[in-house]
Design an enzyme around this catalytic site. Sequence first.
Site, PDB file in Angstrom:
ATOM      1  NE  ARG A  56       8.101-102.017 -56.362  1.00 27.81           N
ATOM      2  CZ  ARG A  56       6.720-102.641 -56.078  1.00 27.81           C
ATOM      3  NH1 ARG A  56       6.680-104.014 -55.690  1.00 27.81           N
ATOM      4  NH2 ARG A  56       5.972-101.888 -56.241  1.00 27.81           N
ATOM      5  NE  ARG A 100       5.732-102.671 -60.423  1.00 26.09           N
ATOM      6  CZ  ARG A 100       4.570-102.338 -59.582  1.00 26.09           C
ATOM      7  NH1 ARG A 100       3.737-103.019 -58.836  1.00 26.09           N
ATOM      8  NH2 ARG A 100       4.250-101.077 -59.886  1.00 26.09           N
ATOM      9  CG  ASP A 109       4.046-105.960 -57.329  1.00 22.35           C
ATOM     10  OD1 ASP A 109       4.429-105.548 -56.111  1.00 22.35           O
ATOM     11  OD2 ASP A 109       3.293-105.546 -57.884  1.00 22.35           O
ATOM     12  CG  ASP A 117       0.985-107.242 -54.638  1.00 27.29           C
ATOM     13  OD1 ASP A 117       1.605-106.472 -53.891  1.00 27.29           O
ATOM     14  OD2 ASP A 117       0.829-106.934 -55.680  1.00 27.29           O
TER      15      ASP A 117
END
Length: 199
Positions: free
Chosen positions: A115, A124, A127, A129
């Site tokens: 990344r 990207r 990701d 999160d």
Amino acid sequence: MKPTQSDPTVQPVPAAVVATVDAADTTLSNPRWAVVALGANLGNRLETLQGAVDALADTPGLRVKAVSPVYETEPWGVEPGTQPSYFNAVALVKTTLPPSSLLERAHAVEEAFLRVREERWGARTIDVDIVAYADVISADPVLTLPHPRAHQRAFVLAPWHDVDPEARIPGQGPVAELLAALGDDGIARRTDLELRLPE
């Protein structure tokens, strides 16, 4: 030769001590639910999402309990057509890691899949999160909980709702209601794709 009666010098452990030890052990090992959102729009997106799920599952103190269907979504915050579409999914995990350690692991998974953080809303490979951690509400700028924009993102809410229809975002309300208010423009469930739940 075995004694015919119990050793009189051995006293039973008082119940209060047992209860205190058990309570301490529960505090140390009591896993919490967390919601992790995954997104990829570079390379082999499905393979990368599966790799991220597997990497999370390999984390000591973490179990992946559910993985959502895959959604294909338009990139957020950029001009249409300037980036490939995303594959998005949500994983529900139970973990004994504190939020800060879970964040470190999320960043490690991102780094493992190369990344690159060069621009906001940039394309990207992956990701990862942390959307929510138990009922924790925190304004810590390093890790704001719940994720400050999760309630505005159908690509998070739709897969989350699939794996936990009763889910709520602390301070925001039921995921089902938040999703209904947003609608599903720009996202499509990919029924031809599937992420495997690690064994």
